[in-house]
Design a protein around this motif. Structure first.
Motif, mmCIF file in Angstrom:
data_model
loop_
_atom_site.group_PDB
_atom_site.id
_atom_site.type_symbol
_atom_site.label_atom_id
_atom_site.label_comp_id
_atom_site.label_asym_id
_atom_site.label_seq_id
_atom_site.Cartn_x
_atom_site.Cartn_y
_atom_site.Cartn_z
ATOM 1 N N LYS A 44 -43.599 -0.084 -109.034
ATOM 2 C CA LYS A 44 -42.481 0.510 -108.301
ATOM 3 C C LYS A 44 -42.684 2.018 -108.104
ATOM 4 N N TRP A 45 -42.514 2.476 -106.866
ATOM 5 C CA TRP A 45 -42.566 3.884 -106.499
ATOM 6 C C TRP A 45 -41.398 4.177 -105.566
ATOM 7 N N THR A 127 -52.625 11.631 -108.819
ATOM 8 C CA THR A 127 -51.587 10.851 -109.482
ATOM 9 C C THR A 127 -51.764 10.951 -110.989
ATOM 10 N N TYR A 129 -49.971 8.471 -112.510
ATOM 11 C CA TYR A 129 -49.561 7.068 -112.622
ATOM 12 C C TYR A 129 -48.148 6.871 -113.154
ATOM 13 N N ASP A 130 -47.690 7.711 -114.070
ATOM 14 C CA ASP A 130 -46.387 7.516 -114.695
ATOM 15 C C ASP A 130 -45.274 8.323 -114.038
ATOM 16 N N GLU A 131 -45.665 9.341 -113.253
ATOM 17 C CA GLU A 131 -44.655 10.237 -112.693
ATOM 18 C C GLU A 131 -44.755 10.357 -111.179
ATOM 19 N N TYR A 132 -45.929 10.639 -110.635
ATOM 20 C CA TYR A 132 -46.052 10.932 -109.210
ATOM 21 C C TYR A 132 -47.394 10.454 -108.657
ATOM 22 N N TYR A 154 -44.983 10.259 -103.685
ATOM 23 C CA TYR A 154 -44.320 9.141 -104.347
ATOM 24 C C TYR A 154 -43.939 9.563 -105.756
ATOM 25 N N SER A 155 -42.863 8.957 -106.244
ATOM 26 C CA SER A 155 -42.408 9.219 -107.603
ATOM 27 C C SER A 155 -41.977 7.897 -108.235
ATOM 28 N N ARG A 156 -42.099 7.792 -109.541
ATOM 29 C CA ARG A 156 -41.622 6.598 -110.248
ATOM 30 C C ARG A 156 -40.103 6.645 -110.404
ATOM 31 N N THR A 157 -39.500 7.821 -110.174
ATOM 32 C CA THR A 157 -38.045 7.981 -110.230
ATOM 33 C C THR A 157 -37.582 8.551 -108.894
#
Length: 191
Positions: A44-45, A127, A129-132, A154-157
């Motif tokens: 999910k992004w 990236t 991977y966990d944040e952006y 892109y962001s994970r949040t």
């Protein structure tokens, strides 16, 4: 012997002149994330920011700068992955899916946009991977040959840190666009 040396010297000079006179054409070098890990990139992004050299794309995005929820899924036995984009506008959910072909370069993908007859190369430039993730998309419309560059964050949040946004602005400038042109997508889902 002296004549052979003169002929060789003339050939070397001619070759050097020819190499200087003929331009060397090459593809721009786009570096992807070092040691890119496709498995860690999946999931999910949220598309939180975009900028493009395509005026049509920028007009469309600026008219409704909504955050897209992205779901990336890869089947290990296949040479592609699917990105499902979901947007929420006025309480309505809209989904679209795009199949991205994997290339021989980790972190580089390809897809075709039939609506515009465009071939698009996508690069995961940075990236953690966990944040952006910072994406560079290079598109070429057929048959016009029009080329566009789009840079996406892109962001994970739903949000990114100021430091990530500053790095994104640097990437945007490196590709000939200004930070002022960046569209920051908004969460328009009121539910």
């Amino acid at each position: 012997m002296q004549r052979a040396g003169s002929v060789v010297s003339l050939l070397v000079l001619a070759l050097a002149w020819t190499l200087q006179a003929v331009p060397v054409l090459h593809e721009p070098l786009n570096l992807t994330q070092e040691n890119f890990d496709l498995g860690r990139f999946m999931g999910k992004w949220y598309e939180v920011a975009v900028v493009s050299s395509c005026p049509h794309y920028m007009r469309r995005k600026s008219a409704d700068p909504v955050i897209l929820a992205l779901d990336l899924q890869h089947v290990a036995s296949e040479g592609n992955f699917t990105m499902t984009a979901t947007s929420f506008r006025n309480g309505t959910c809209k989904k679209t899916s795009t199949d991205y072909a994997l290339t021989n370069t980790p972190g580089r993908f390809f897809h075709h946009v039939a609506r515009f007859g465009a071939d698009v190369d996508s690069f995961v430039v940075h990236t953690n991977y966990d944040e952006y993730a910072m994406m560079l998309l290079q598109g070429t419309e057929k048959p016009s040959g029009n080329e566009t560059i789009t840079v996406k964050l892109y962001s994970r949040t739903w949000n990114v840190t100021a430091a990530v946004l500053d790095d994104f602005k640097i990437l945007v400038r490196e590709h000939g666009m200004t930070g002022d042109a960046i569209i920051m997508n908004q969460n328009k889902d009121k539910s």
